[in-house]
Design an enzyme around this catalytic site. Sequence first.
Site: not given
Length: 407
Positions: A124, A194, A219-220, A366
């Site tokens: 990422f 991560d 927040y996911k 995605r």
Amino acid sequence: MTLIEAGARDAADPLHSVRDRFALPEGVIYLDGNSLGALPRTTPARLQHVVTQQWGDGLIRSWNAHDWIGAARRIGAKIAPFIGAQPDEVVVADSTSANLYKLLVAALKARPGRTTILSEPGNFPTDLYIADGAAWSVGDARIRTVPVDTMVDAIDDDVAVVMLTHVHYKSGAMLDMAGITAAAQARGALVLWDLSHSVGAVPLDLTGCNADLAVGCGYKYLNGGPGAPAFLYVAKRHHATLRSPLSGWLGHAAPFDFSDDYAPAADISRFQCGTPPILALAALEEGIAQFDGVDRDALIAKSRALGDSCIALVEARCPELTLISPRDAARRGSHVSFRHPHAYAICQALIDRGVIGDFRAPDALRLGFAPLYIGFADVWRAVDILRRILDDRSWDDPRYHARNAVT
């Protein structure tokens, strides 16, 4: 799988009623909870209470009366079971990026004579960018990337820390945490994981893997809201030796002694920095509460089954798209990605028809499956709408090709 069969699977799903805990818009199939979790129905009332009662009435007294000062540790302890950690090894603080920086610099400093942060290309971007900044800050360090299948062999005597994402943000590929951690430690390196695309959707056992360090966002799948605070994990054996480079007052051993000299706390609190954002922490705590009473094994099984169903339906009905995620659910996170030369436009056309997924450059569509609120009928309907968009070529409307600031 037919729509009737999908409905039957939803009816038999032990998590089916959990969907009612979320305020999902009517007519929307939300397949982007891997990027931003849905709003829990109880969050607005919780925030209203914190604002009007704790802040409005309690004022500054609420730091003690409502334990605002302990929120970061309290919520960290609630995240610990999701990642297989001890309650005193996790704290909520800052952003994922800031936590990466803190732990990377701490790891570099803890391995004198070693100058390399090792990662993989295509990790990422913020992870790689922060690693670059951490190396620059230390001065004599560097970041090196190698393909993940050669990662273990690339760990040499100059590697201070290996930094990897457990579930890849684009492909959804899940790495062998235990194997890579053991190999790195055998060569004298630390490992920083991560967990942003893992926590709340896939099995994690940091203790069992003898993990050193980890970060993740709120927040996911944890449903903490846009920009929710992140968390970090430091194995207890490292508390006394690793020091955060961001030596803020809440990382001090006695912050309210107001001493001029910095003395880091002896525990995980040393990785706190500034004053915690109480409203954001309240939203995150409420997001985590949505997992109350949820069987973790059932959650993981559903996550895998949703991904398997999506892959089977897309490959059967939309062969124009090419799977880029692992086919084996045990090696995949809770999202799947497909390659198509016009993936961005297709994604925008889907969103316009109420199917919200996302696009990752250069050509990936995605689709994410938050198992708390996504069902098998959602997946069937989403693929049916995708097939119609491909058939009528509505994706080729010029407005769907115009890039938004956020994709």
